[in-house]
Write an enzyme that holds these catalytic residues in place. Sequence first.
Site, PDB file in Angstrom:
ATOM      1  CG  ASP A 186      -2.068   1.178   1.342  1.00 60.87           C
ATOM      2  OD1 ASP A 186      -2.109   1.756   0.036  1.00 60.87           O
ATOM      3  OD2 ASP A 186      -2.838   1.089   2.202  1.00 60.87           O
TER       4      ASP A 186
ATOM      5  CG  ASP B  81      -3.111   4.000  -3.271  1.00 54.58           C
ATOM      6  OD1 ASP B  81      -4.127   3.119  -3.409  1.00 54.58           O
ATOM      7  OD2 ASP B  81      -3.105   4.802  -2.481  1.00 54.58           O
ATOM      8  CD  GLU B  82      -5.250  -0.585  -1.225  1.00 54.13           C
ATOM      9  OE1 GLU B  82      -5.491  -1.596  -0.526  1.00 54.13           O
ATOM     10  OE2 GLU B  82      -6.219   0.566  -1.352  1.00 54.13           O
TER      11      GLU B  82
END
Lengths: 409, 371
Positions: free
Chosen positions: A11, A105-106
């Site tokens: 993350d 973003d993960e």
Amino acid sequence: MSDGASVMHLDMDAFFASVEQRVNPALRGLPIAVTGAAKRTVVTTSSYEARALGVRTGMNRFEAKKQCPSLIFVSGNNAKYMDVSTRIMEIIKGFSPLVEVYSIDEAFIDISGLRGLFGSPLDIGRALKKRIKEETGLICSVGIAPNKLMAKLASAMDKPDGLSILRPCDIKAHLQDMPVGTLWGIGPNITSRLGLMGIKTCGELGRANAGILRKNFGIIGERLGAMGRGEYKDPVRPAGFEDRVKSIGHSMTLPEDVWEREKIKMYLLKLSEMVCARARRHGLQGRTVCLTLRYPDFFTFTRQRRLSRATNDTHTLYRAAKRTLSTMRLRAPLRLIGVSLTGIVEGTRQLPLFTEDKQREKLLAAMDEINGRFGHSALTWSALLEPERTPGVISPAWRPSGVRKIDVG
Amino acid sequence: MKFVINKSDFLKPLARVQGIVEKRTTMPILSNLLMNVKDGKVEISATDLEVSIKDVTATESISEEGSVTINARKLYEIIKAFTDDTIKISSNKDSKVTIKGGKSNFNVMGLPEKDFPVFPDMEGSTLHKVRVDTLKEMIDRTAFAISTDETRYNINGFLLEKNGNKIKLVATDGHRLAVIEKEDDLGLGDSARALLPRKGLMEIRKLLDEDGGTEFSLGITDKNLMVSTPHTTMIVRLLDGEFPDYKRVIPEGNDKMAGADKEDLLLSLRRVSILSENRIKGVKFKFSDSKLVLSASSQEIGDATVEMEVNYTENNNENLEIAFNAIYVIDLLDSMKEERVTIALKDNLSPCIMRPEGSLDYTYVIMPMRL
């Protein structure tokens, strides 16, 4: 697999804000907040410096400024974030082919076969963090666990720049007193329903009677019980192995709240075009039209309309959305509008009988081709030309490829 | 208003109007029917503003003429529940309706006649006689092709064209088209063109079935279509909209002809389409010398083929493979009383014509699916 640490969740920390600080050194070390459109006031991400001073995602400009008078607002730049995200995902894929890009973003990574190549799970985590730091200058948090649910929990344990591992033997003790709402996938709604049953912690959820859970929640009841015990069966799904899409939709927070029906209709057309262009690109059609509306006080509601047959024609979707809107009385202007198609089926390949319909299909195909070559909305409906283009916020469902890839301006 | 009527006489018209009165409506009066009692008869009218019906029934006796409106559903349920043959109905000036049969007594609140929509007038239309069987057959051979897509209002209805003694009915959903043209020797006179809503025509179909006569009167104005039988008048408001140019899509020069046994084709299609992908029942038709092979496949389940006999003739001895939505073909076969069906094809991307063998007045066009 021997120590059960087979899934890694990565993350990025304060992603949008960190990217902004990376490209503009003058912002480094300062409290900044990224907002959506210039006229909008809600914070989508803030830097750790700002968070330390009490700025939270979802605050409006005034609230945030009150918490932190020195806060600097930056208007989001989606193209930039997508570019950085794609680079990061490439780095991850250099470690394992089994990567599920979960959002901009993960990512989840199946690391069960990597021991021989890169050493222990913690070694892999360290190596990955180092590579990302070197190549993009950004920091991230990594969680390692036996499954996606626990990995997601682990990555949040030591933010920012964390590296945590949850071993099978530690899971029970870790979950024992943890509130159920902390678990990924258990939102406020389920939390309050569980609360009414006297279930507040994961430990209690894990021990709850399966029959009672099933009675209250249907088929997901059993899964909830398993989640309370830290068990989770859903594997890491790389692109191409996703479940069949159930819906295709777009929503946008409007640059400013809108009352006028004509303007609302214009957004409906824009969203319908975005939804249908995407459906057409993947040869999919949908049978049910779902309209999502949000008032300025964040009260959000949806209305559905079932069509007599599946479609991916912009105007069919637009007409259905417009009809649904016409049956509603709005009590306030709209802050957000969303249009989606559900009941997704593979396109039928049924040919139309009438020339007008054939021409329509050809027109849409030509538009899609032109937009594919020159960028989305290069060619669009004249009714859409009036409003200024709005950057908006990237949806959590964004993916770098496949049906979930959404073009953002 | 006060009259006496025989239960079974009264029940028939009450049952007939149930399909027309709106069950859920924003105008409460549309849930009511209007009773108008005079000249020894009771006249019942009901409307949903699109379809209006008026039915005349003889009473046993009238002691006071007058009119009132009352909830159509409740009145029907009450009359149906009575065991006595003789029913006495009266209303007072507050529109309260009293219904008596044997020892049962019902008081129902009605509404005055003045609030009830005016029955549409058919001034300017001439009535022509048409055979009941003619229109019934025409509706049955086209109704299944109509569009139910409410966003395409111009094909949500039937197109009715009348020219001299010919009458034509057309229905389409944009993928298939059914056209039937009949000559009626009773003589229809002038020409007219009307777009009829589905509900209206289906109500007319029901009326023709129940009435039992052999002919009825038909009239068309630019707003309404009227059908009348000795006891009943039904008026349907026409749809506004441009029906697509259907003549252009009826292909000419489809020279590859196949003839098949209807029952055989129907059963084969039903069988093979069990394995068609999802709700759209795509089935491949492979025509070759005196043989038709139907096949369907579903990625997740498997595939199926069914072979059957056909008379297939083509020019250059070439086989033809074409795909159709099986439902479209099944709909036609289901509506046919004839034993054999003729299929006229051109190629696998062009529309195909199907019709009962030997039929000259009926054309069913289906657009294929991409293979």
